[in-house]
Design an enzyme around this catalytic site. Structure first.
Site, PDB file in Angstrom:
ATOM      1  N   ASP A   1      -2.920  -9.087   9.299  1.00  0.00           N
ATOM      2  CA  ASP A   1      -2.999  -9.805  10.584  1.00  0.00           C
ATOM      3  C   ASP A   1      -2.048 -10.987  10.636  1.00  0.00           C
ATOM      4  O   ASP A   1      -1.928 -11.624  11.679  1.00  0.00           O
ATOM      5  CB  ASP A   1      -4.428 -10.304  10.829  1.00  0.00           C
ATOM      6  CG  ASP A   1      -5.366  -9.152  11.063  1.00  0.00           C
ATOM      7  OD1 ASP A   1      -6.593  -9.357  11.011  1.00  0.00           O
ATOM      8  OD2 ASP A   1      -4.878  -8.033  11.261  1.00  0.00           O
TER       9      ASP A   1
ATOM     10  N   ARG B   1      -6.474   4.593  13.419  1.00  0.00           N
ATOM     11  CA  ARG B   1      -7.666   3.808  13.071  1.00  0.00           C
ATOM     12  C   ARG B   1      -8.958   4.606  13.268  1.00  0.00           C
ATOM     13  O   ARG B   1      -9.808   4.272  14.073  1.00  0.00           O
ATOM     14  CB  ARG B   1      -7.692   2.497  13.840  1.00  0.00           C
ATOM     15  CG  ARG B   1      -6.476   1.652  13.489  1.00  0.00           C
ATOM     16  CD  ARG B   1      -6.428   0.391  14.243  1.00  0.00           C
ATOM     17  NE  ARG B   1      -7.454  -0.547  13.789  1.00  0.00           N
ATOM     18  CZ  ARG B   1      -7.680  -1.698  14.411  1.00  0.00           C
ATOM     19  NH1 ARG B   1      -7.023  -2.013  15.502  1.00  0.00           N
ATOM     20  NH2 ARG B   1      -8.610  -2.519  13.952  1.00  0.00           N
TER      21      ARG B   1
ATOM     22  N   ARG C   1      -7.372 -12.273  23.415  1.00  0.00           N
ATOM     23  CA  ARG C   1      -8.449 -11.605  22.675  1.00  0.00           C
ATOM     24  C   ARG C   1      -8.750 -12.343  21.381  1.00  0.00           C
ATOM     25  O   ARG C   1      -9.853 -12.294  20.877  1.00  0.00           O
ATOM     26  CB  ARG C   1      -8.026 -10.176  22.316  1.00  0.00           C
ATOM     27  CG  ARG C   1      -7.800  -9.297  23.504  1.00  0.00           C
ATOM     28  CD  ARG C   1      -7.558  -7.895  23.067  1.00  0.00           C
ATOM     29  NE  ARG C   1      -8.656  -7.428  22.216  1.00  0.00           N
ATOM     30  CZ  ARG C   1      -8.845  -6.147  21.943  1.00  0.00           C
ATOM     31  NH1 ARG C   1      -8.033  -5.248  22.418  1.00  0.00           N
ATOM     32  NH2 ARG C   1      -9.853  -5.767  21.187  1.00  0.00           N
TER      33      ARG C   1
ATOM     34  N   LYS D   1     -13.130 -14.947  14.827  1.00  0.00           N
ATOM     35  CA  LYS D   1     -13.462 -13.812  15.709  1.00  0.00           C
ATOM     36  C   LYS D   1     -14.013 -12.650  14.892  1.00  0.00           C
ATOM     37  O   LYS D   1     -15.039 -12.062  15.225  1.00  0.00           O
ATOM     38  CB  LYS D   1     -12.200 -13.362  16.436  1.00  0.00           C
ATOM     39  CG  LYS D   1     -12.268 -11.977  17.065  1.00  0.00           C
ATOM     40  CD  LYS D   1     -11.035 -11.608  17.833  1.00  0.00           C
ATOM     41  CE  LYS D   1      -9.939 -10.993  17.021  1.00  0.00           C
ATOM     42  NZ  LYS D   1     -10.096  -9.584  16.674  1.00  0.00           N
ATOM     43  N   ASN D   2     -13.353 -12.346  13.757  1.00  0.00           N
ATOM     44  CA  ASN D   2     -13.720 -11.149  12.984  1.00  0.00           C
ATOM     45  C   ASN D   2     -14.923 -11.348  12.084  1.00  0.00           C
ATOM     46  O   ASN D   2     -15.316 -10.432  11.371  1.00  0.00           O
ATOM     47  CB  ASN D   2     -12.509 -10.625  12.197  1.00  0.00           C
ATOM     48  CG  ASN D   2     -11.463 -10.037  13.128  1.00  0.00           C
ATOM     49  OD1 ASN D   2     -11.723  -9.843  14.324  1.00  0.00           O
ATOM     50  ND2 ASN D   2     -10.287  -9.769  12.600  1.00  0.00           N
TER      51      ASN D   2
ATOM     52  N   CYS E   1      -5.323   3.071  19.069  1.00  0.00           N
ATOM     53  CA  CYS E   1      -4.951   1.770  19.625  1.00  0.00           C
ATOM     54  C   CYS E   1      -3.485   1.573  19.278  1.00  0.00           C
ATOM     55  O   CYS E   1      -2.885   2.385  18.581  1.00  0.00           O
ATOM     56  CB  CYS E   1      -5.823   0.656  19.051  1.00  0.00           C
ATOM     57  SG  CYS E   1      -5.370   0.259  17.390  1.00  0.00           S
TER      58      CYS E   1
END
Ligand code: EPZ
Length: 441
Positions: A329, A146, A421, A47-48, A141
């Site tokens: 993560d 951030r 997500r 995803k990233n 968030c």
């Protein structure tokens, strides 16, 4: 010269239906714990990496073709954001193509940006190709403030005039000019934004203190396939020699190391035996080392990883750090493993100031966790017991899934749109490994 773009007209943009949380689907996951995961599962694309690479489609009028793109909510959001600007996009399974030959407005509206911080990744490409951009500030968030001050500082260094107006970053740049940038801290999307902007700048740009994540390297590979001249990606010093224009390319997105790590931790937490295919073991050294410390047997080949775990893992301590250190993560997922491990684990989060949201929910499952500043002290217990819990952010939801798989009895996890997500059909793939898990619409 920057193209003349039509002024931004909210009526013209079909904003995606991404309103407040109460509009999001309130699916739940019901998990009956106690099964040992067994079998084989294929890892999705990262995803990233896909998110910045999709934003890079703005850098050329030619078609960019991407393979191994995961089918995730965040990818859909980026697609809608780009489509709102006039980028033409298509998708067929893991293949996505994008063509920014008729971009009519260089805007990322608040309605979209507030649902996905990574929207900030369009800022650099818009300034570099169109000489203008109007991108909403992402706002906070769940895991911390951030800010994006490093993105703005670097783009100003490249010659962009940037003002903050009514919650929007408004930038103008007739033509960016290469320069030397030293970011104040390691920032992944900050590095990616500046690297993309530098590709079309006049002259050479050097980014010091650059993020070294594999996703940064994958983006650089794609940019070079598009005709850019990027070197040093993967080190903390990236050099970009600007070119006049970029052309189309076909690029295969690298495997998602965080999804890989999540499946491995789930198997280790419940004493399973799981083999992952389509993986990139070389991007997971710190995670594989911690799994071995936890007592698991980990074998790896060119594109596969197998983990076999004892009945009960050993507690591990860790400290998150920028790549190649232990990834933030993966912090929440390892905390879930420590909750049922033999011994005491100390987990220190150094990247985000508030990434312990999962602690309160894990405690509802019976975990023994004390927080001392940025460190969580986890005392392993023989058994967690199922309960009703709520996901708060993407990786916290993953940690609740891991904990629920080993908890006794039934666990129901609310608000799993957070999970969707970053994980493709998580329940289907865990069920294929023997987990008793179902999605409740
Ligand atoms: C990327 O976020 C990832 N997202 C995150 O993954 C990941 O957790 C994070 O990097 C750290 O590895 C994407 O790549 C889309 P940062 P990013 O800029 O780039 C501070 C997931 O789970 N900072 O590296 O937003 C910031 O506050 C997500 O998939 C500034 O102060 O993270 C943070 O404390 C969650 N000013 C630290 O630096 C800036 O201008 C690292 O942030 C930029 C960052």
């Amino acid at each position: 010269m920057p193209l003349e773009l039509r002024p931004f007209d909210t009526r013209a943009v079909r904003l995606p239906r991404l309103a407040a949380n109460d509009d999001l689907p309130m699916d739940k996951l019901r998990i009956e714990g106690g099964e040992r995961l067994r079998g084989e599962v294929r890892v999705s694309g990262a995803k990233n990496a896909a998110l910045p690479i999709l934003a890079a489609s703005l850098l050329t009028a030619d078609e960019l073709v991407l393979d191994n793109v995961p089918q995730l909510a965040d990818i859909t959001t980026m697609g809608k954001l780009l489509a709102g600007m006039g980028v033409k996009l298509g998708r067929d399974g893991g293949r996505v193509w994008a063509r920014a030959d008729e971009v009519g407005l260089a805007e990322a509206p608040y309605e979209v940006v507030k649902t996905m911080r990574a929207s900030i990744l369009v800022l650099g490409p818009l300034l570099a190709r169109f000489g203008q951009a109007r991108v909403s500030l992402p706002g906070g968030c769940a895991i911390g403030a951030r800010p994006v001050d490093q993105h703005i500082k670097g783009l100003r260094a490249l010659g962009a005039e940037i003002e903050i107006e009514h919650g929007y970053i408004v930038g103008r740049a007739p033509r960016l000019t290469g320069t030397r940038i030293v970011t104040d801290m390691v920032t992944v999307t900050g590095t990616e934004n500046l690297m993309m902007a530098a590709c079309l700048a006049r002259g050479q740009t050097v980014i010091e203190n650059a993020a070294r994540e594999p996703e940064v390297v994958d983006l650089a590979r794609c940019l070079n396939a598009m005709g850019a001249r990027v070197s040093g990606a993967g080190t903390d010093r990236i050099v970009v020699d600007g070119v006049e224009r970029l052309h189309g390319a076909t690029h295969r997105v690298l495997p998602d190391r965080i999804e890989t790590g999540t499946f491995l931790v789930a198997a280790a937490a419940c004493g399973g035996d799981v083999r992952l295919t389509g993986a990139a073991p070389e991007t997971l050294d710190a995670v594989l080392e911690k799994l071995r410390e936890a007592g698991a047997t980990v074998e790896a080949g060119a594109d596969w990883i197998r983990v076999r775990a004892p009945n009960r893992p050993q507690a591990v301590s860790l400290r998150t750090a920028p790549y190649p250190g232990f990834p933030t993560d993966m912090q929440a997922q390892f905390m879930a493993l420590d909750c049922v491990a033999d011994g005491v684990g100390r987990i220190t989060e150094t990247i985000f100031e508030n990434r312990f949201m999962h602690v309160l929910e894990l405690q509802r499952l019976g975990a023994q966790i004390d927080i001392d500043g940025h460190t969580a002290i986890v005392r392993g217990v023989p058994k967690l017991s199922g309960a009703r819990v709520m996901a708060t952010d993407l990786r916290a939801s993953a940690s609740l899934v891991v904990a629920a798989l080993v908890a006794e009895g039934e666990t129901v996890i609310d608000r799993i749109y957070h999970l969707d997500r970053g994980y493709e059909r998580m329940e289907t793939r865990l069920a294929a490994l023997g987990a008793r898990i179902e999605r409740i619409k």
